[in-house]
Enzyme design. Structure first.
Site, PDB file in Angstrom:
ATOM      1  N   ASP A 251      -1.798   3.338  -4.609  1.00  0.00           N
ATOM      2  CA  ASP A 251      -2.295   3.936  -5.846  1.00  0.00           C
ATOM      3  C   ASP A 251      -1.577   3.548  -7.139  1.00  0.00           C
ATOM      4  O   ASP A 251      -2.200   3.194  -8.112  1.00  0.00           O
ATOM      5  CB  ASP A 251      -2.238   5.465  -5.728  1.00  0.00           C
TER       6      ASP A 251
ATOM      7  N   GLU B 157       6.451  10.426   4.630  1.00  0.00           N
ATOM      8  CA  GLU B 157       5.348   9.619   4.095  1.00  0.00           C
ATOM      9  C   GLU B 157       5.848   8.225   3.682  1.00  0.00           C
ATOM     10  O   GLU B 157       5.198   7.216   3.916  1.00  0.00           O
ATOM     11  CB  GLU B 157       4.733  10.369   2.907  1.00  0.00           C
TER      12      GLU B 157
END
Ligand code: 2M8
Length: 447
Positions: free
Chosen positions: A176, A411
């Site tokens: 992103d 993550e």
């Protein structure tokens, strides 16, 4: 004994990873994480299926089939399929933002309207293989939606004479807030009025310093609103959208999936030939249009500005997954991976950093601006294996095990300190750890 050579308790790690996938299972799909991401994400589900197949092959098949329940009539597979059991504002932007249900041909479940990298056919082929005698029945069901997903890319997203697919929002790349998007995003105004119209839910679950900035978020919202308000029209967005980028990882994964579609076609009684031909076309265009010999990496192309973005990110290494690349390209990629921009001196960096460590914008703990991630590191390891660089592939797999052992199933990870960041009990980290542990023998891991 150095930290790198400490023995790893593989059984304990495997049990933990399986527990995470059980806890994150929602009856027919897996949430990426229980707090930050309470819905079904598109490419996450593909990575999850790649791990689930080793322990619960039936669930792996269900994961992919349920995802494609959110596919639109035009073939697009949206990046989020919303979980109706969760409040609209549990994640921003939620169903009322995307308004998919107002679109003709929308499925009976709320979704977003943008897409993510098409790695699903590759996951489906692996699941079909694991299912053994049940593989062909699964292939029959999953092949048509996967073929439609690819057709959508060819028909609605191809740009320029090379025919590679363009993405219209940074979220479509999966990486992103990569610094590579900084330049194309400068053309997208930060609309200050938008700040008052939404609340960032991500900041309730992760540190602000580990997530995209407010300015970037405002740009993401503006781009998504514009696409939505033009009815997700790809003719409009290719002609007038403010962000139009050709990403090497997205296109390489598309070609990789076309090869997988050819495998699935054999089992589903369809013709593999068009998929093999499509994979070759995409690969040739990648090498022809996006390969940069001097930087030794594939670059993204800003189709709005009409120029290549001369920056090194892990997305430029992902095309290694494609067999049959020219020797000079493979050699260049391996040199770049093992050079100062990514791995550097042996044993000092874990995984593959998401961005060039020698660039001033490299940030070891901010999301896609530097940290190592399981999925991209795993993809690069797959590519190394494909091209016969087994020792280097094993090194990356070993790093993933060590990161999980030291920091947990986070993550993302600081490549040099191995500290974990972002969400905990993150599904694709768990799934790909299972894949790595299941494929490796103990001796290699405990070296
Ligand atoms: C991240 O993206 C979402 C938006 O899609 C977010 O930041 O809210 C990315 O890491 C993306 O690649 C991933 O699929 C998603 C869910 O894990 O989170």
């Amino acid at each position: 004994m150095t930290a790198a050579s400490e023995p790893v308790d593989r059984e304990r790690l495997l049990r933990h990873a399986v527990t995470v996938l059980i806890d994150n299972w929602r009856g027919h799909f897996t949430v990426p994480s229980r707090g930050l991401y309470p819905h079904q994400w598109s490419w996450d589900s593909a990575f999850v299926a790649l791990g689930l197949r080793h322990v619960f092959p039936g669930r792996a098949a269900t994961e992919l089939l349920s995802l494609f329940g959110g596919q639109w009539r035009d073939g697009r597979m949206p990046h989020i399929v919303f979980n109706s059991a969760v409040a609209d504002d549990a994640y921003f932007p939620g169903p009322s933002f995307w308004r998919s249900s107002r679109r003709p041909g929308h499925p009976p479940v709320a979704t977003s309207g943008i897409i993510q990298p098409p790695v699903h056919a590759r996951a489906a082929a692996a699941v079909a293989h694991t299912l053994g005698a049940d593989g062909p029945a699964f292939a029959h069901r999953i092949f048509p939606p996967l073929a439609a997903q690819s057709r959508y890319l060819r028909e609605r997203r191809a740009v320029g004479s090379g025919g590679l697919a363009a993405v219209v929002h940074p979220w479509e790349t999966g990486l992103d807030n990569s610094p590579v998007w900084d330049a194309p995003l400068r053309a997208v105004p930060v609309d200050l009025r938008l700040f008052d119209t939404y609340t960032r839910r991500d900041l309730s679950h992760a540190e602000a310093g580990e997530r995209p900035t407010d300015e970037d978020y405002a740009r993401y919202v503006r781009l998504a609103l514009a696409y939505r308000d033009h009815d997700y029209d790809d003719d409009w967005v290719r002609a007038d959208g403010e962000f139009l980028v050709v990403d090497p990882a997205f296109n390489a994964l598309w070609a990789w999936s076309e090869l997988a579609l050819a495998e699935l076609a054999e089992q589903a009684g369809a013709d593999p030939a068009p998929h093999l031909a499509e994979a070759e076309l995409i690969k040739a265009a990648l090498v022809d249009r996006l390969w940069d010999d001097s930087l030794g990496i594939f670059l993204a192309y800003d189709a709005r500005a009409g120029r290549l973005l001369a920056e090194r990110s892990v997305a430029g290494l992902v095309p290694l997954v494609l067999p049959g690349l020219p020797d000079r390209v493979v050699a260049g990629l391996v040199a770049t991976l093992t050079g100062a921009a990514f791995r550097g001196r042996a044993g000092t960096v874990s995984g593959v950093p998401s961005f060039d460590r020698t660039d001033s914008r490299y940030d070891a703990q901010r999301y896609w601006r530097g940290p190592s991630w399981f999925n991209t590191t795993w993809l690069v390891a797959q590519g190394l294996q494909t091209h016969g660089h087994s020792a280097l592939a094993a090194e990356l797999s070993h790093d993933l095990v060590r990161l999980a052992d030291r920091a947990g199933l986070r993550e993302y990870f600081n490549p040099t300190t191995a500290a974990g960041h972002g969400a905990d009990d993150f599904s694709w980290s768990a799934a790909l750890l299972i894949d790595v542990l299941t494929q490796q023998n103990g001796a290699a891991l405990d070296r």
